[in-house]
Design a protein around this motif. Structure first.
Motif, PDB file in Angstrom:
ATOM      1  N   ASN A 233     -49.519 -13.592 -41.475  1.00 54.83           N
ATOM      2  CA  ASN A 233     -50.564 -12.822 -42.132  1.00 54.83           C
ATOM      3  C   ASN A 233     -49.984 -12.054 -43.307  1.00 54.83           C
ATOM      4  O   ASN A 233     -48.858 -11.556 -43.237  1.00 54.83           O
ATOM      5  CB  ASN A 233     -51.156 -11.820 -41.142  1.00 54.83           C
ATOM      6  CG  ASN A 233     -52.344 -11.066 -41.725  1.00 54.83           C
ATOM      7  OD1 ASN A 233     -53.319 -11.692 -42.149  1.00 54.83           O
ATOM      8  ND2 ASN A 233     -52.275  -9.740 -41.740  1.00 54.83           N
ATOM      9  N   GLU A 234     -50.719 -11.979 -44.374  1.00 48.16           N
ATOM     10  CA  GLU A 234     -50.413 -11.103 -45.504  1.00 48.16           C
ATOM     11  C   GLU A 234     -48.922 -11.054 -45.833  1.00 48.16           C
ATOM     12  O   GLU A 234     -48.282 -10.012 -45.724  1.00 48.16           O
ATOM     13  CB  GLU A 234     -50.980  -9.715 -45.245  1.00 48.16           C
ATOM     14  CG  GLU A 234     -52.489  -9.812 -45.169  1.00 48.16           C
ATOM     15  CD  GLU A 234     -53.205  -8.479 -45.039  1.00 48.16           C
ATOM     16  OE1 GLU A 234     -52.770  -7.663 -44.225  1.00 48.16           O
ATOM     17  OE2 GLU A 234     -54.190  -8.277 -45.747  1.00 48.16           O
TER      18      GLU A 234
ATOM     19  N   ASN B 247     -50.304   1.031 -41.707  1.00 44.14           N
ATOM     20  CA  ASN B 247     -51.042  -0.202 -41.969  1.00 44.14           C
ATOM     21  C   ASN B 247     -50.090  -1.179 -42.661  1.00 44.14           C
ATOM     22  O   ASN B 247     -49.509  -2.036 -42.005  1.00 44.14           O
ATOM     23  CB  ASN B 247     -52.274   0.138 -42.807  1.00 44.14           C
ATOM     24  CG  ASN B 247     -52.955  -1.071 -43.408  1.00 44.14           C
ATOM     25  OD1 ASN B 247     -52.600  -2.208 -43.106  1.00 44.14           O
ATOM     26  ND2 ASN B 247     -53.924  -0.860 -44.263  1.00 44.14           N
TER      27      ASN B 247
ATOM     28  N   HIS C 185     -51.344 -10.469 -34.957  1.00 48.39           N
ATOM     29  CA  HIS C 185     -50.761 -11.327 -35.981  1.00 48.39           C
ATOM     30  C   HIS C 185     -49.425 -11.844 -35.460  1.00 48.39           C
ATOM     31  O   HIS C 185     -48.400 -11.719 -36.106  1.00 48.39           O
ATOM     32  CB  HIS C 185     -50.533 -10.593 -37.286  1.00 48.39           C
ATOM     33  CG  HIS C 185     -51.753 -10.057 -37.954  1.00 48.39           C
ATOM     34  ND1 HIS C 185     -52.821 -10.866 -38.312  1.00 48.39           N
ATOM     35  CD2 HIS C 185     -52.115  -8.822 -38.340  1.00 48.39           C
ATOM     36  CE1 HIS C 185     -53.747 -10.124 -38.903  1.00 48.39           C
ATOM     37  NE2 HIS C 185     -53.348  -8.871 -38.913  1.00 48.39           N
TER      38      HIS C 185
ATOM     39  N   MET D 120     -60.377 -13.098 -46.188  1.00 45.39           N
ATOM     40  CA  MET D 120     -60.784 -11.949 -45.398  1.00 45.39           C
ATOM     41  C   MET D 120     -61.712 -11.041 -46.192  1.00 45.39           C
ATOM     42  O   MET D 120     -61.530 -10.857 -47.379  1.00 45.39           O
ATOM     43  CB  MET D 120     -59.587 -11.173 -44.838  1.00 45.39           C
ATOM     44  CG  MET D 120     -58.394 -10.979 -45.720  1.00 45.39           C
ATOM     45  SD  MET D 120     -57.114  -9.939 -44.942  1.00 45.39           S
ATOM     46  CE  MET D 120     -56.214 -11.120 -43.964  1.00 45.39           C
ATOM     47  N   TYR D 121     -62.743 -10.576 -45.528  1.00 43.46           N
ATOM     48  CA  TYR D 121     -63.648  -9.538 -46.037  1.00 43.46           C
ATOM     49  C   TYR D 121     -64.448  -9.923 -47.278  1.00 43.46           C
ATOM     50  O   TYR D 121     -64.965  -9.042 -47.969  1.00 43.46           O
ATOM     51  CB  TYR D 121     -62.873  -8.217 -46.285  1.00 43.46           C
ATOM     52  CG  TYR D 121     -62.078  -7.819 -45.073  1.00 43.46           C
ATOM     53  CD1 TYR D 121     -62.737  -7.447 -43.904  1.00 43.46           C
ATOM     54  CD2 TYR D 121     -60.689  -7.882 -45.051  1.00 43.46           C
ATOM     55  CE1 TYR D 121     -62.020  -7.131 -42.761  1.00 43.46           C
ATOM     56  CE2 TYR D 121     -59.969  -7.558 -43.908  1.00 43.46           C
ATOM     57  CZ  TYR D 121     -60.639  -7.184 -42.775  1.00 43.46           C
ATOM     58  OH  TYR D 121     -59.938  -6.876 -41.655  1.00 43.46           O
TER      59      TYR D 121
ATOM     60  N   ASP E 115     -50.237  -4.513 -39.380  1.00 41.08           N
ATOM     61  CA  ASP E 115     -50.981  -3.256 -39.297  1.00 41.08           C
ATOM     62  C   ASP E 115     -51.132  -2.883 -37.825  1.00 41.08           C
ATOM     63  O   ASP E 115     -52.070  -3.308 -37.146  1.00 41.08           O
ATOM     64  CB  ASP E 115     -52.350  -3.477 -39.956  1.00 41.08           C
ATOM     65  CG  ASP E 115     -53.284  -2.297 -39.794  1.00 41.08           C
ATOM     66  OD1 ASP E 115     -52.862  -1.263 -39.253  1.00 41.08           O
ATOM     67  OD2 ASP E 115     -54.452  -2.423 -40.213  1.00 41.08           O
TER      68      ASP E 115
ATOM     69  N   TRP F  13     -62.749  -8.424 -37.446  1.00 39.53           N
ATOM     70  CA  TRP F  13     -61.574  -7.556 -37.357  1.00 39.53           C
ATOM     71  C   TRP F  13     -62.010  -6.277 -36.683  1.00 39.53           C
ATOM     72  O   TRP F  13     -62.758  -5.543 -37.272  1.00 39.53           O
ATOM     73  CB  TRP F  13     -60.960  -7.252 -38.736  1.00 39.53           C
ATOM     74  CG  TRP F  13     -59.697  -6.489 -38.486  1.00 39.53           C
ATOM     75  CD1 TRP F  13     -59.552  -5.120 -38.449  1.00 39.53           C
ATOM     76  CD2 TRP F  13     -58.431  -7.042 -38.127  1.00 39.53           C
ATOM     77  NE1 TRP F  13     -58.272  -4.808 -38.080  1.00 39.53           N
ATOM     78  CE2 TRP F  13     -57.563  -5.956 -37.878  1.00 39.53           C
ATOM     79  CE3 TRP F  13     -57.955  -8.348 -37.958  1.00 39.53           C
ATOM     80  CZ2 TRP F  13     -56.239  -6.143 -37.482  1.00 39.53           C
ATOM     81  CZ3 TRP F  13     -56.638  -8.524 -37.573  1.00 39.53           C
ATOM     82  CH2 TRP F  13     -55.788  -7.420 -37.347  1.00 39.53           C
TER      83      TRP F  13
ATOM     84  N   HIS G  41     -65.311  -5.460 -40.433  1.00 38.14           N
ATOM     85  CA  HIS G  41     -64.312  -4.482 -39.984  1.00 38.14           C
ATOM     86  C   HIS G  41     -64.954  -3.499 -39.002  1.00 38.14           C
ATOM     87  O   HIS G  41     -65.786  -2.682 -39.375  1.00 38.14           O
ATOM     88  CB  HIS G  41     -63.809  -3.746 -41.225  1.00 38.14           C
ATOM     89  CG  HIS G  41     -62.517  -3.063 -41.024  1.00 38.14           C
ATOM     90  ND1 HIS G  41     -62.389  -1.702 -41.032  1.00 38.14           N
ATOM     91  CD2 HIS G  41     -61.276  -3.563 -40.794  1.00 38.14           C
ATOM     92  CE1 HIS G  41     -61.115  -1.386 -40.842  1.00 38.14           C
ATOM     93  NE2 HIS G  41     -60.431  -2.500 -40.693  1.00 38.14           N
TER      94      HIS G  41
ATOM     95  N   GLU H 169     -60.827 -12.868 -41.210  1.00 36.22           N
ATOM     96  CA  GLU H 169     -61.163 -11.487 -40.875  1.00 36.22           C
ATOM     97  C   GLU H 169     -62.443 -11.146 -41.612  1.00 36.22           C
ATOM     98  O   GLU H 169     -62.590 -11.467 -42.799  1.00 36.22           O
ATOM     99  CB  GLU H 169     -60.057 -10.508 -41.311  1.00 36.22           C
ATOM    100  CG  GLU H 169     -58.766 -10.680 -40.537  1.00 36.22           C
ATOM    101  CD  GLU H 169     -57.641  -9.740 -40.995  1.00 36.22           C
ATOM    102  OE1 GLU H 169     -57.925  -8.642 -41.485  1.00 36.22           O
ATOM    103  OE2 GLU H 169     -56.478 -10.149 -40.844  1.00 36.22           O
TER     104      GLU H 169
ATOM    105  N   ASP I  29     -60.146   0.175 -34.899  1.00 32.21           N
ATOM    106  CA  ASP I  29     -61.171  -0.586 -35.613  1.00 32.21           C
ATOM    107  C   ASP I  29     -61.601  -1.800 -34.800  1.00 32.21           C
ATOM    108  O   ASP I  29     -61.753  -2.898 -35.328  1.00 32.21           O
ATOM    109  CB  ASP I  29     -60.667  -0.995 -37.006  1.00 32.21           C
ATOM    110  CG  ASP I  29     -59.306  -1.675 -36.951  1.00 32.21           C
ATOM    111  OD1 ASP I  29     -58.788  -1.878 -35.833  1.00 32.21           O
ATOM    112  OD2 ASP I  29     -58.765  -2.003 -38.019  1.00 32.21           O
TER     113      ASP I  29
END
Ligand code: GAL
Length: 942
Positions: free
Chosen positions: A408-409, A82, A336, A449-450, A181, A510, A482, A479, A542
């Motif tokens: 991303n991230e 991930n 991504h 996200m989330y 990820d 996501w 999930h 995102e 996922d």
């Protein structure tokens, strides 16, 4: 021989500057896809470059398919992590063990390849670093796996026997920027093409096509490095490059993807254009297209194929887009990295809003508090800018692309700011997205996200505070929901928020697809199945579709939740309220129909006249007079909207009349026999009080059951706060509940069996009383449950489980269907009369877990029994027990036992999305409390 380029933070050298990507021009081209000679080495320096020389004999090498990943073709193995780098974080260094694939192919120029002009060699994607030679000449090397790189090669070409050599290193400095990820999959995974470059060919060009919604006109200007003419015959446009033409047009939107076909003619080359007129802007704190705020109903799409990894064929890309459109998805974040460019052509054509994301993620640096993060280190900035430019230049002519995403991230840093500034300078006509910066320094949208429902609601109401810049921005969840395993739960609850608050401009599930790898051992493999020393298991599975792109129940649910027309049937009033939830389209293209159903079967049907409502409008439409008498059976109204291709776009349903309850008494009396008790059609074990048979049907007695094989969402992710129920349930022993018999009490008109159900080591328990009554052919069970002790956790489920040792195949039920549904995933479940067989009731989640429940079941028939619930129940039937399901790691671990196990549940715990996100909302929690529910069993006579 130098390999220093592998660890060089710079993007490479020798490649041409980036430019617009297009296919189908008048210039000749030659695909170099196909079988290439291949040699895998364990290190970057195992072999010198002599293989690139003309005349090298690669006869002993093996072969790989290009595009492709060598680890999916029998050489080495894929690795799934991930966010952890699968090598020491020691930038820009990479391991000495650096799998390196030498690729070689020879080619002749096809007949008719023009003698004049030059040529360009284009690589659309190579992971992670490549060095290229043509006919022994070193062309250069590059990084940036999911981005195109071109080289000038005309001067090196021969009519026949050209030798193209490509050395690909799995690890490079570029790997530090590609910590998405997903599976690490080295190889030449996108097309390789030789492009003829005639004199006066098209170079780079930028199509600017805006739409003025107040005037109904489009303005077209094509800036081109090579002068030429632009024609769009349908619009009568014939203009010079650089000239602006304004004409009345139909605008492009994701709902109305109007494209105009045109040509750029530079003298030496004609390039086909597909022009979509649209204007994207941030205005009044909202993302507007053509003056109208849009609501994203999106998904995050990784490129995935279970056999070919990220090497996607055109048919698979089209399949994705068609599946998305059919499920009302209107937006894609290309998580991504920029996708294969042909995918964006499809987004233009079918209509999808696209957030095009740069190939950049440095997530693994989070482990060291982001120290040494490349995005905050000037040495890496050229690489970041190179990536931004390669994305923007390649994709800038797609009307579907409305936002550029920096990546991303990747934490925060000056490099990101530099990217944003460069992008804004080059393309001020689109907006910039990046989730990782809570201050929104560089972005035009507040993206997260989330975030859970409550926080999203606060943001929607503008109560979230934060820096002033952010407060003025619209909000999206780039995102959410999930979709790992069974779920996501709570979609409908999010959608209500998005539709209530203007600032909330939608969200992206996501993710689109499970990245399972087709594998003989397991069906589909996931992280750890290749012996990786670091991995993240099935977190790579996922998606809303399974690896083979079969829709999962999550996609069906999402479709229902985001359907563009809302149909609310008010049975007592005899009306339907129809609401147009499109942003741009009216409802004139849809046909509406009604059906009146008696126990799930339509007895009368007709069409419904609905006005061509504009976006946002609604109307009340009268239903016909109640057509038929249901004769005591349950009746419903179902109203549907169908498009011109006969696809169902939306539906709504309401009960017209519930069934009348039979009131005759069950007068049967328990009769003791030899070790047994007879009651009506049933026989019980006199000692245990357990049911043995009902007429001719042998049964494993119904027992109270609270266990379900924890879903990925029950288990939750280790880094999340909150309860991780799957673990808590095990800790409290809910997977090993024992049944203590308290008493078997045959009475005058009932057999009562008293038990206490509890786990070893704990004082909590459930008093369960089974009360059996019967008449000549019916047996009725009422279960009363009373919790004892300090229950601090919800129950997985509450109901009974029984076995049919004689097996069962067909299942017929009246209730929710046709698919799986749980308390917070049941929007798509509609009441009807459904059939299935036991196998088809299973949902094949890549990692086995609770699945397949049908909700709101009034009655069901299977294995020779008819079961009526009071109240409605949730039905699960499978050829293995919950314990076996729980123990399985892959679908191939599940083997039928001969017995079919039925769970008849009074209630189930919701699903939530805590595998990465919020848990189950309070209203879907199965809190232990006193409960009572009944089932009536009858043997079916054929
Ligand atoms: C996000 C990330 C995705 C994926 C997801 C969990 O943090 O951006 O790439 O890892 O979580 O599946």
């Amino acid at each position: 021989m130098s390999f220093s380029y592998v660890e060089d933070v710079l993007p490479g050298h020798g490649a041409l500057p980036p430019r617009a990507w297009y296919a189908g021009s008048s210039a000749a081209s030659l695909s170099l896809n196909g079988d290439w000679r291949f040699r895998l080495s364990p290190t970057a320096d195992a072999h010198d470059e002599s293989f690139a020389a003309q005349g090298y004999d690669a006869g002993a090498w093996s072969e790989v398919a290009v595009p492709g990943h060598w680890v999916l073709q029998g050489h080495g193995a894929p690795i799934y992590t991930n966010h952890l780098y699968p090598f020491p974080v020691d930038p820009p260094h990479v391991p000495t063990e650096n799998p390196t694939g030498d690729h070689l192919r020879t080619f002749d120029l096809p007949d008719g390849w023009p003698a004049e002009g030059g040529a360009t060699l284009r690589f659309d994607g190579v992971e992670s670093c490549a060095r290229v030679w043509l006919n022994g000449t070193d062309l250069g090397e590059f990084k940036g796996s999911r981005l195109p790189h071109e080289f000038t090669v005309g001067h090196l070409l021969k009519p026949a026997g050209n030798v193209l050599a490509v050395r690909v290193h799995q690890w490079s400095a570029g790997s530090y920027l590609e910590d998405q990820d997903q599976w690490w999959l080295p190889g030449i995974f996108r097309d390789v093409t030789l492009l003829h470059r005639p004199a006066d060919c098209a170079l780079d060009f930028f199509v600017h096509a805006s739409y003025d919604h107040t005037a109904g006109t489009g303005a077209l200007r094509v800036d081109s490095d090579a002068d030429g003419r632009i024609t769009v015959p349908e619009l009568g446009v014939d203009a010079a490059t650089g000239e602006t033409v304004t004409v009345p047009v139909e605008p492009w939107t994701a709902e109305t993807p109007r494209l105009y076909t045109g040509t750029l003619d530079t003298g030496g080359e004609r390039v086909p254009l597909r022009v979509g007129f649209r204007t994207v802007e941030l205005s009044d704190g909202l993302i507007k297209v053509n003056g109208t705020p849009v609501l994203f109903k999106g998904v995050n799409r990784h490129e995935w194929h279970p056999e070919h990894g990220r090497a996607l064929d055109p048919a698979t890309m089209r399949r994705d887009v068609e599946l998305m459109k059919r499920h009302h998805i209107n937006a894609v974040r290309t998580s991504h990295y920029p996708p294969h460019p042909a995918f964006l052509d499809l987004c233009d054509e079918y209509g999808l809003w696209v957030i095009d994301e740069c190939d950049l993620e440095t997530h693994g640096f989070v482990e060291q508090g982001w120290r040494d993060n490349p995005v905050d280190d000037d040495r890496w900035t050229p690489a970041l800018l190179d990536r931004a430019a390669r994305m923007v230049e390649r994709d800038k002519n797609h009307p579907s692309v409305v936002l550029w995403s920096l990546g991303n991230e990747a934490g925060t840093g000056r490099g990101l700011t530099a990217m944003a500034e460069w992008i804004r300078g080059r393309d001020p006509e689109r907006l910039v997205h990046y989730e990782g910066d809570l201050d929104c320094r560089d972005t035009d949208v507040y993206s997260r996200m989330y975030a859970d429902h409550a926080e999203v609601e606060r943001i929607g109401r503008g109560l979230d505070g934060g820096p002033a810049r952010r407060r003025a921005l619209p909000f999206i969840l780039c995102e959410y929901a999930h979709a790992m395993g069974n779920g996501p739960g709570g979609l409908a609850d999010y959608q209500r928020l998005f539709e209530t608050h203007d600032r909330l401009q939608g969200a992206f599930v996501w993710e689109w697809i499970d990245h399972g790898i087709a594998d003989e051992r397991y069906g589909y493999a996931y992280g750890g199945d290749f012996g990786e020393e670091l991995h993240d298991g099935n977190f790579v599975c996922d998606g809303l579709v399974f690896p083979d792109r079969t829709p999962s129940p999550g996609l069906t649910e999402f479709k229902k939740v985001i359907e563009p027309v809302r149909i609310d049937v008010d049975a007592p009033a005899g009306t339907v309220r129809i609401t147009n939830r499109y942003d741009f389209r009216d409802l004139s293209g849809l046909a509406f129909s009604w059906a009146y159903e008696v126990e799930g079967e339509a007895v009368e049907a007709g069409s419904l006249v609905v006005p061509p409502l504009a976006p946002g409008e609604h109307a009340e439409v009268k239903l016909p007079a109640t057509p038929a008498d249901g004769r005591g059976k349950e009746t419903q109204w179902t109203v549907r909207a169908i498009d011109a291709d006969d696809h169902e776009v939306a539906w709504g349903q309401a009960v017209a009349d519930p069934a009348t309850v039979r009131t005759e008494a069950f007068g049967g009396r328990p009769v003791r026999g030899q070790g047994s008790i007879a009651l009506g059609p049933a026989e019980f074990d006199a000692r245990t009080g357990e049911l043995r048979r009902l007429g001719g049907v042998e049964v494993v007695s119904p027992l109270l059951d609270v266990w379900r094989a924890p879903t990925d969402n029950d288990n939750g992710a280790s880094w999340q706060g909150g309860e991780r129920l799957g673990l808590l349930w095990r800790q409290f022993g809910l997977h090993r509940m024992r049944h203590r018999l308290v008493g078997v009490e045959p009475g005058d008109d009932a057999l009562t069996v008293r038990t206490r159900v509890a786990p070893a080591g704990r004082d909590i328990g459930l008093r369960a009383v089974y009360r059996w009554i019967a008449d000549a052919d019916r047996l009725r069970l009422t279960v009363s449950v009373r919790p004892e002790g300090d229950w601090r956790l919800p129950l997985p489920r509450l109901g009974i489980r029984l076995g049919l040792p004689g097996g069962a195949d067909a299942v017929r039920w009246f209730g929710g269907g046709p698919g799986e549904a749980y308390p917070d995933t049941r929007a798509a479940s509609r009441v009807g009369l459904w059939h299935s067989d036991v196998d088809a009731l299973q949902t094949p989640y890549v990692r086995p877990q609770e699945n397949g429940a049908r909700a709101d079941v009034r009655w069901a028939e299977t294995g020779g029994l008819r079961i009526d619930g009071e109240p409605d129940f949730s039905l699960t039937a499978r050829r293995w027990t919950s314990e076996q399901l729980d123990a399985a790691e892959h679908l191939t671990d599940l083997t039928p036992t001969g017995t079919v196990w039925l769970n008849l549940d009074h209630a189930q715990q919701g699903i939530g999305s805590q595998s990465c996100g919020p848990g189950v909302l309070p209203q879907y929690r199965l809190t232990p409390g006193p409960a009572e529910f009944s089932f009536t069993f009858r043997e079916l006579t054929s």
